[in-house]
Design a protein around this motif. Structure first.
Motif, short mmCIF file in Angstrom:
data_model
loop_
_atom_site.label_atom_id
_atom_site.label_comp_id
_atom_site.label_asym_id
_atom_site.label_seq_id
_atom_site.Cartn_x
_atom_site.Cartn_y
_atom_site.Cartn_z
N ASP A 220 0.84 -1.19 0.00
CA ASP A 220 0.00 0.00 0.00
C ASP A 220 0.88 1.24 0.00
O ASP A 220 1.90 1.29 0.70
CB ASP A 220 -0.90 0.03 1.24
CG ASP A 220 -2.04 -0.96 1.14
OD1 ASP A 220 -2.40 -1.34 0.01
OD2 ASP A 220 -2.58 -1.36 2.20
N PRO A 222 2.03 4.43 1.42
CA PRO A 222 1.84 4.97 2.77
C PRO A 222 1.23 6.36 2.74
O PRO A 222 1.36 7.10 1.76
CB PRO A 222 3.25 4.98 3.35
CG PRO A 222 4.14 5.07 2.15
CD PRO A 222 3.45 4.31 1.06
N ASP A 223 0.54 6.70 3.82
CA ASP A 223 -0.05 8.03 3.92
C ASP A 223 1.01 9.12 3.85
O ASP A 223 0.82 10.17 3.26
CB ASP A 223 -0.82 8.16 5.23
CG ASP A 223 -1.96 7.15 5.33
OD1 ASP A 223 -2.52 6.80 4.26
OD2 ASP A 223 -2.27 6.69 6.44
N VAL A 224 2.17 8.84 4.48
CA VAL A 224 3.31 9.76 4.43
C VAL A 224 4.45 9.02 3.74
O VAL A 224 4.81 7.93 4.16
CB VAL A 224 3.74 10.18 5.85
CG1 VAL A 224 4.96 11.10 5.78
CG2 VAL A 224 2.59 10.87 6.58
N ALA A 295 -2.74 1.71 5.06
CA ALA A 295 -2.63 3.08 4.56
C ALA A 295 -3.99 3.78 4.51
O ALA A 295 -5.03 3.14 4.51
CB ALA A 295 -2.00 3.06 3.16
N ARG A 296 -3.92 5.10 4.49
CA ARG A 296 -5.10 5.97 4.39
C ARG A 296 -6.03 5.82 5.60
O ARG A 296 -7.24 5.95 5.49
CB ARG A 296 -5.90 5.70 3.10
CG ARG A 296 -5.11 6.08 1.85
CD ARG A 296 -5.87 5.74 0.60
NE ARG A 296 -6.09 4.30 0.47
CZ ARG A 296 -5.15 3.47 -0.01
NH1 ARG A 296 -3.98 3.93 -0.39
NH2 ARG A 296 -5.40 2.18 -0.13
N THR A 297 -5.44 5.55 6.78
CA THR A 297 -6.26 5.47 8.00
C THR A 297 -5.66 6.27 9.13
O THR A 297 -6.09 6.17 10.26
CB THR A 297 -6.42 4.01 8.46
OG1 THR A 297 -5.14 3.48 8.79
CG2 THR A 297 -7.06 3.17 7.38
N ALA A 298 -4.62 7.02 8.84
CA ALA A 298 -3.94 7.75 9.93
C ALA A 298 -4.85 8.81 10.52
O ALA A 298 -5.69 9.38 9.84
CB ALA A 298 -2.66 8.40 9.39
#
Length: 298
Positions: A220, A222-224, A295-298
Motif C-alpha cells: 500500500d 503509505p499516507d506519508v 494506509a489511508r487510515t492515519a
C-alpha cells in the motif's frame, strides 16, 4: 527422503536451506526487465554472511561453547537482516518498516514452531509419521482457511488491524507457552497427538489472522512517503521470510540437538526452552506490528 534415510530427518530439515538460498540467488540474477535496471539489495557479502551465520549456528559442540556459537551465529544473521532490509527498518517507526520488522519475527517464530512441533511430538511423545502429518496439516489448514477469509475482507482501519494482530499473535504465543508448560510439567496424556493437532491448528489460525493483513501493508502507498521504492519493498517482502527461516530454524534445531547429549533418553528441557524463545519472538513481532496500520487510515 534420501537424506533422511542416510542421515536423519533433522538433517533433511537443514540441508535444503543453502540450496534454497542459491536457487533464489540464481533466479534473481537471471530475471530480466524491460524497464530501468536497478541494483539488487541482495549482495554477495550478505550471501557469504548467511552461510557463515548458519554454519556457526549448527556447528556440533557441547556446553558453553555451543551457546557461544549459537549466539554468534544469530548475531551474524541479525546483522544480515539489518544489511538487507531498507535503512532504519528496525529503528524508525514508519508503518512499512515496522511491518517488515514484525514480519521477520512473526514468520521466524511460526516457521521455527512448525519445525519444533514435529520434533517435540516425535522425540518426547513418540508420534509416528501419520500423527506428524496430521499435526502439520492442522497448522497449514488453519492458516490457509482463515487466510482466505482475511483476504476476502482485509482490515482497512487501524483498530481492525490491531485487533487482528492481537488475536493472531496471541494464538501463536499461547500455543508456544502451552507446549513449554506441558513439557516443564511432565504431564502425560493418553492421546497427546490430539492435543498437538488442536493446539497447532490454533497457532495456524493465528498465523492466518495476522499474516495477510501485514503483507498487504507492504504494497500500500503509505499516507506519508517513507522513501522506500516499490522495487525495494517487493524484494524485501521476499527476502524477509527467507531470512526469518534461515535465522530461526537452524537455531531451533541446534538448541533441540542438545537434548541428545544426555546419557539416558532424551532431555526435555531444550524443547521447553525453545518454545519459550518462540513465544519471545512473537512478543517482539507484536512490539513492531503495533506501530503499523493500513494506509489511508492515519
Amino acid at each position: 527422503a534420501w537424506v533422511t534415510h542416510l542421515l536423519s530427518w533433522r538433517w533433511a530439515m537443514l540441508l535444503y536451506l543453502p540450496l534454497l538460498l542459491v536457487a533464489r540467488f540464481v533466479i534473481a540474477l537471471n530475471l530480466t526487465t524491460e524497464g530501468e535496471r536497478k541494483k539488487s539489495p541482495f549482495s554477495v557479502t550478505a550471501l557469504l554472511l548467511i552461510i557463515v551465520g548458519v554454519g556457526i549456528t549448527v556447528l556440533p559442540a557441547a556446553g558453553a561453547l555451543k551457546i557461544v556459537l549459537m549466539v554468534t551465529g544469530v548475531a551474524v544473521l541479525g546483522y544480515v537482516a539489518v544489511l538487507l532490509m531498507p535503512q532504519g527498518t528496525f529503528t524508525r517507526a514508519t508503518p512499512r518498516r515496522a511491518a517488515l520488522a514484525g514480519m521477520l519475527f512473526l514468520t521466524g517464530g511460526y516457521f521455527a514452531g512448525n519445525e519444533l512441533v514435529s520434533l517435540t511430538a516425535h522425540d518426547l511423545y513418540r508420534a509416528g509419521p501419520d500423527a506428524l502429518g496430521g499435526i502439520i496439516m492442522g497448522g497449514g489448514l488453519g492458516w490457509a482457511i482463515v487466510g482466505v477469509f482475511c483476504g476476502i475482507k482485509p482490515a482497512t482501519t487501524r483498530r481492525g488491524y490491531r485487533l487482528r494482530v492481537i488475536s493472531g499473535l496471541g494464538c501463536i504465543a499461547l500455543a508456544a507457552l502451552f507446549f513449554a508448560a506441558w513439557i516443564f510439567s511432565g504431564w502425560h496424556l493418553a492421546s497427546p497427538t490430539a492435543v498437538f493437532c488442536t493446539v497447532w491448528t490454533i497457532a495456524g489460525i493465528g498465523m492466518g489472522i495476522a499474516y495477510l493483513d501485514t503483507l498487504n501493508i507492504f504494497f500500500d502507498d503509505p499516507d506519508v512517503p517513507d522513501g522506500i521504492t516499490i522495487e525495494t519493498m517487493a524484494s524485501s517482502a521476499v527476502i524477509v521470510e527467507s531470512l526469518a527461516s534461515t535465522m530461526f530454524i537452524p537455531l531451533t534445531t541446534s538448541i533441540v540437538a542438545t537434548a541428545f547429549t544426555a546419557h539416558q533418553g532424551v532431555f526435555a528441557l531444550p524443547y521447553a526452552l525453545t518454545w519459550l524463545l518462540i513465544a519471545v519472538a512473537i512478543v517482539f513481532a507484536f512490539g513492531y506490528l503495533r506501530r503499523t496500520y493500513p494506509a489511508r487510515t492515519a
